[in-house]
Motif scaffolding. Structure first.
Motif, mmCIF file in Angstrom:
data_model
loop_
_atom_site.group_PDB
_atom_site.id
_atom_site.type_symbol
_atom_site.label_atom_id
_atom_site.label_comp_id
_atom_site.label_asym_id
_atom_site.label_seq_id
_atom_site.Cartn_x
_atom_site.Cartn_y
_atom_site.Cartn_z
ATOM 1 N N VAL A 461 0.863 -1.296 -0.146
ATOM 2 C CA VAL A 461 -0.112 -0.155 -0.039
ATOM 3 C C VAL A 461 0.793 1.351 0.033
ATOM 4 N N ALA A 462 2.060 1.298 0.578
ATOM 5 C CA ALA A 462 3.009 2.437 0.655
ATOM 6 C C ALA A 462 3.327 2.676 -0.583
ATOM 7 N N GLY A 468 1.925 6.724 -6.761
ATOM 8 C CA GLY A 468 0.768 7.454 -6.878
ATOM 9 C C GLY A 468 1.212 9.140 -6.912
ATOM 10 N N ILE A 469 2.051 9.172 -5.763
ATOM 11 C CA ILE A 469 2.295 10.625 -5.585
ATOM 12 C C ILE A 469 3.748 11.221 -6.339
ATOM 13 N N VAL A 474 9.874 7.402 -8.302
ATOM 14 C CA VAL A 474 10.048 6.055 -8.010
ATOM 15 C C VAL A 474 9.987 4.748 -9.171
ATOM 16 N N VAL A 475 9.219 5.070 -10.164
ATOM 17 C CA VAL A 475 9.239 4.072 -11.403
ATOM 18 C C VAL A 475 9.557 4.641 -12.440
ATOM 19 N N GLY A 476 9.964 5.773 -12.411
ATOM 20 C CA GLY A 476 10.144 6.475 -13.887
ATOM 21 C C GLY A 476 11.277 5.737 -14.676
ATOM 22 N N ALA A 497 3.544 12.687 -14.896
ATOM 23 C CA ALA A 497 2.835 13.769 -13.818
ATOM 24 C C ALA A 497 1.584 13.533 -13.390
ATOM 25 N N ILE A 498 1.243 13.821 -12.146
ATOM 26 C CA ILE A 498 -0.030 13.536 -11.798
ATOM 27 C C ILE A 498 -0.781 14.284 -12.432
ATOM 28 N N TRP A 499 -0.643 15.486 -12.584
ATOM 29 C CA TRP A 499 -1.513 16.634 -13.277
ATOM 30 C C TRP A 499 -1.273 17.253 -14.486
#
Lengths: 931, 121
Positions: A461-462, A468-469, A474-476, A497-499
């Motif tokens: 979950v972490a 997600g954030i 993290v995974v790029g 990006a998130i947005w």
């Protein structure tokens, strides 16, 4: 550093739990985790090179002649999968420690699990198509073992069978496809195949190969219409589901498509098959999931739906879509594994998985509930969680394609509908389980699970949150190199990006959210609507089909295989006749140029006797005792024939074997009917006679042709080197113990095995001991005749002396271990006959099994001995010595080998006959009257 | 002499096959034994026939082929082991099933070994 160890370590680890199970659960878990963890560390050490866009290869020759080698290859895609397989695997190992009850065999479970893990690792790092396939099949088999782990449950067995049948059949299709591809590029090497995209796609077999490979991938990844095995595989323990259905088994199919993406993708056919299958699976899975009351059932259909999504992305033939697919592989593995684990915790702590009973668990397990809710929201695609990102990418890709021409707008529409259902079932998972009133008669009062059972879920979950954030951090890189491998070095620019601003994908996400909430809010209407459809139970349909197939094959087998040896042999001989006679038709002349030996009177007499006795054996075969006597005459003539035609060793062997055989058959005849009845019809008799006569003619012709053909033999070598190389003048014996010593070692081993098999057969034989013969006469109970006793006792030392002499001279004159062993056996058997088993027993108290074992051991050690002199196995050594009184004599290591042969022969013959003889005494297994 | 040798091998083969095709265990075993004679003689024949030529160095002028002899020697011993195994199997089959049929036709009254034992005794 060796890539081989990445797969070898877990493979060795398969054995670890079996050894450490006895030391308790914690030690067992730790020791099991150790080797996969080492493997993971090894992978991480390779990772730096991979991030430098390198591909690591390692290859070991296996069968180079046909292009097979043990070959491994680590690139970005493999690395990504290795991290998922090993990482989530380790979490599952920890989780299973708390999930399994004390009744389950932990060692067995871990062994299966680690075996499965090794197979998955093998798939993703194989650089050879056939090797990849072998690991592929290994996943099918080990997943079968895992799914059927609770084998006392009928549904587990059926589910496992179904999974094996579907994925196994797909595996066969895959093999065919891989062979076709290998044939097209003339190599099974993955590197070569990946570089031959044009060649393969322009080949006329491309469609066939594509369909076959996709069949393998679709069955494994549970794509419609092969999806039905996956929900039934939920009968497995939850750690298995968490592993197989998130990161591994079902992703193997996806991996296959990604692996062959550079070669197979890009065509219209690929688009049609892959994207449509993916789309249907996506919608179907999402729709059905909402109706499942079983927690794991819901997750199973959701898995099917998400796999469909990935497949659809791969099928869109766009590079960005492929990147999105890989991203979703990561995300789905993370949130689905944690959801399965959460479902397992709920099941474990409340005793039920039925969502109609599970309600309001928030109060009882708030911590687990929080974790599960986060994971479920990620599955629904809520912003700030990893599921959202790949879903956004998915939406924008469905918008960017135009492959359906003017109908292309349907795909984004259907994608939004699928996403809405996905939101709806995620909501159901959250609302129905954790809120929505109070639990309804659960077997246990729910509570929080043990501390460490939550750790794997927390980690996952972490990861959901982190990806997600901070996706790019993290995974790029991982995504970049994996895409690099799939897209053959041409990765489009993508933005993690998130947005992305207010755009259509965001609108689609919003619509899907609203739609999902609406659907869930109105679920009662939907449930009522769905209840009008009778859902066919895949299990029943599948079992029905299987049963029908079994019945049909049973009927066929019963017709062909009626239990009659006569019939089988007749058909076999008929076939032999046809196969042997056909080539003979081409043989125009059956007399060769070799000069023939003129006939003489002795030979003619012998031949006449032989023919007469053989025919007499056949004529009186029902009077079995008589037949046996004639048979022994045939055997004696055969040994005379060997003597006549310059084979003294054979003559001696045949003679002694003949004696032993006839005694054996006489003993057997005591227990079997002595007289047979006429059973065969005349028609059958004449048919059999005709066939065997024809075969006899064929054999005689071949034999004659062979005898008259000049000989071109390799034996000159043996004759020339027998004395100088083997130290003996009897070439036959030197061949046996020296030139072809390895064959002889094999042969005495076979002899020993046969004797031990017979020993086991006799040991438990409960045969009736007749007191009368077939014509009703009583068997004589007289004591053993005194003359025989005396004579045979006197003869024994003499006979043993002869056998020693025969043994010693064997290297230079006819004789040797085989013959000496047989003579010794005959001498001992003579004592058995003269005195009876009971008299012998205290006098010759040897375990004949040990004699056999000792013989083979001596022979083997003699062979190994040559290693100490840095010579190959079974190299012989000999030299000449002089002793006063004795004179010059020879010592050869071959004699030691021959001693092994001797002991084995004595042991085997005596083991057979002495034990058979025992049946006639009180030593035998007793048959109780009322038993 | 070659012709008569080949003829004998043919006769042994014929008799062996015929007996192997019968419906009771013991006869099949006898047939197998006859067949193994035939096979051994046939294999031996691949070294051709030679009189007075034992393959012992210094004992003959011309040597017969020792290789088929070595092969046949082990074949004889293994053949014995095989015959023994089959005959014991036949006994075991009679002990366990109460009859010695191999033609698939099991008589009903002999289906039970205890039953047939009692009947015989």
């Amino acid at each position: 550093m060796n890539l081989l160890w990445v797969v070898l370590l877990p493979l060795i680890g398969t054995l670890v739990p079996l050894l450490t199970e006895r030391f308790g659960r914690n030690i067992c878990t730790l020791s099991v985790a150790l080797l996969p963890a080492c493997s993971l560390i090894l992978v991480l050490m390779f990772a730096a090179d991979i991030f430098d866009s390198q591909v690591i290869r390692q290859s070991i020759d296996w069968i180079p002649a046909i292009g097979l080698d043990l070959s491994f290859r680590l690139d970005g895609l493999s690395l990504l999968f290795l991290l998922l397989i090993l990482g989530i695997g380790l979490l599952v190992i920890l989780y299973a420690r708390y999930y399994l009850s004390s009744k389950d065999s932990m060692g067995q479970f871990y062994a299966y699990l680690v075996l499965f893990m090794s197979a998955m690792v093998g798939i993703v790092i194989s650089n050879n198509l056939i090797q990849l396939w072998v690991f592929w099949e290994l996943t099918s088999i080990s997943s079968f073992l895992l799914i059927s782990f609770w084998s006392h449950k009928s549904e587990a067995r059926k589910g496992a069978r179904m999974a094996l049948t579907v994925t196994g059949a797909g595996g066969l299709a895959l093999l065919a496809g891989l062979l076709l591809i290998g044939d097209m590029v003339d190599s099974y090497d993955l590197d070569t195949v990946l570089a031959s995209a044009d060649l393969i796609q322009s080949h006329s077999y491309y469609p066939v190969a594509l369909v076959l490979v996709l069949l393998g991938a679709f069955t494994k990844s549970a794509q419609f219409p092969f999806h039905f095995w996956l929900p039934h595989a939920m009968a497995a323990p939850t750690p298995v589901s968490a592993y197989l259905h998130s990161a591994t088994m079902v992703k193997a199919g996806i991996f296959l498509m990604a692996r062959f993406y550079p070669v197979l993708a890009g065509t219209d056919l690929w688009f049609m098959i892959v994207s449509l299958t993916g789309l249907i699976t996506l919608l179907f899975g999402a729709y059905i999931a909402i109706f499942k009351h079983d927690l794991k059932g819901l997750l199973a259909y959701s898995t099917i739906s998400h796999l469909g999504l990935i497949t659809l992305l791969l099928g869109l033939n766009s590079k960005l879509a492929a990147v999105a697919a890989i991203f979703h592989i990561i995300n789905h593995a993370i949130f689905k594994a944690s959801l399965f684990m959460a479902a397992g915790i709920i099941d474990h702590e409340s005793g039920s998985r039925d969502m109609r009973k599970l309600n309001g668990l928030w109060k009882y397990m708030p911590y687990t509930a929080t974790l599960a809710i986060v994971a479920a929201l990620s599955m629904a695609g809520v912003p700030l969680l990893n599921g959202f990102l790949s879903k956004e990418m998915f939406f924008s890709e469905t918008l960017n394609q135009s492959t359906l021409g003017s109908l292309s707008w349907i795909i984004p529409l259907l994608a939004t509908i699928g996403a809405a259902f996905s939101v709806a079932y995620s909501l159901r998972f959250i609302h129905d389980v954790f809120f929505n009133g109070e639990p309804i008669d659960l077997p246990k009062t729910p509570k929080e699970p043990p501390r460490y059972m939550k750790v794997p879920v927390e980690v996952l979950v972490a990861l959901c949150l982190l990806v997600g954030i901070f996706p790019a951090y993290v995974v790029g890189d991982l995504l970049q190199i994996a895409s690099f491998a799939v897209l053959a070095h041409d990765v489009p620019v993508h933005n993690l990006a998130i947005w992305h601003g207010l755009n259509i994908p965001l609108l689609m996400s919003f619509l899907a959210m609203m739609g999902g909430i609406t659907i869930y809010y109105n679920r009662r209407h939907l449930f009522e609507f769905q209840s009008h459809f009778n859902e066919a139970d895949a299990k029943l349909v599948f079992e029905g089909i299987v049963q029908t197939i079994v019945k049909v094959s049973q009927r066929i087998i019963e017709t062909i295989e009626n239990g009659s040896l006569q019939r089988y042999i007749f058909l076999l001989l008929l076939l032999t006749f046809v196969m042997a006679a056909l080539p003979l038709l081409d043989l125009t002349q059956n007399i060769g140029s070799r000069p023939q030996i003129p006939l003489d009177g002795v030979t003619i007499t012998g031949a006449v006797l032989l023919v007469f006795s053989a025919i007499a054996t056949v004529i009186w075969y029902r009077k079995r005792f008589l037949a046996l006597i004639f048979l022994s005459v045939v055997g004696l003539i055969v040994s005379l024939a060997f003597a006549q035609f310059s084979a003294p060793d054979l003559a001696l062997t045949q003679l002694s074997v003949e004696i032993v055989t006839i005694i054996l058959l006489l003993l057997a005849l005591f227990f079997l009917p002595q007289i047979g009845k006429k059973e065969s019809t005349n028609r059958r008799l004449s048919g059999d006679l005709l066939l065997s006569g024809l075969l006899g003619c064929v054999i005689a012709t071949v034999c004659y042709a062979m005898l008259t053909t000049p000989l071109d033999s390799i034996s000159d070598f043996f004759i020339a080197n027998s004395k100088t190389g083997g130290g003996g003048t009897n070439v036959v014996n030197v061949i046996l113990v020296d030139f072809r010593g390895f064959d002889t070692l094999g042969e005495i081993t076979v002899l020993g095995i046969a004797a031990l098999g017979i020993f086991k057969l006799i040991a438990k034989m409960r045969i009736y001991m007749p007191t009368r013969d077939d014509s009703g006469r009583k068997w004589s109970n007289d004591p053993h005749p005194m003359m025989l006793e005396m004579v045979s006792q006197t003869l024994l030392p003499l006979a043993l002396l002869v056998s020693v002499y025969i043994f010693l001279r064997g290297h230079n004159l006819p004789g040797g271990g085989f013959i000496a062993g047989l003579i010794t056996s005959v001498a001992i058997i003579q004592q058995y006959i003269a005195h009876g088993v009971l008299w012998i027993k205290p006098r010759i108290n040897i375990d004949y099994q040990w004699l056999i074992a000792g013989g083979i051991l001596i022979a083997t050690l003699t062979g190994i001995g040559s290693w100490f002199f840095e010579q190959p196995f079974l190299t012989t050594w000999f030299d000449y010595f002089k002793l006063p009184w004795v004179g010059k004599f020879e010592l050869a290591s071959a004699m030691l080998f021959d001693l092994g042969v001797y002991l084995t022969v004595v042991g085997a013959v005596m083991l057979i006959l002495a034990n058979l003889g025992k049946l006639t005494t009180s030593e035998r297994v007793q048959i109780k009257e009322n038993d | 002499m070659e012709a008569i040798y080949a003829f004998c091998v043919g006769i042994l083969t014929t008799c062996g096959f015929f007996l192997v095709l019968r419906g009771r265990t013991f006869t099949v075993v006898i047939g197998l034994t006859l067949l193994s004679y035939a096979v051994n003689l046939f294999l031996f024949a691949s070294g051709r026939l030679k009189l007075d030529g034992a393959a012992v160095l210094g004992q003959s002028v011309e040597y017969s082929d020792p290789l088929p002899q070595a092969l046949v020697l082990t074949a004889i011993v293994i053949g014995f082991a095989m015959t023994a195994f089959v005959v014991i199997l036949a006994m075991r089959s009679r002990a366990d099933q109460g009859n010695d049929h191999v033609d698939g036709q099991v008589p009903v009254q002999q289906n039970n070994s205890r039953f047939s034992n009692k009947r015989n005794s």
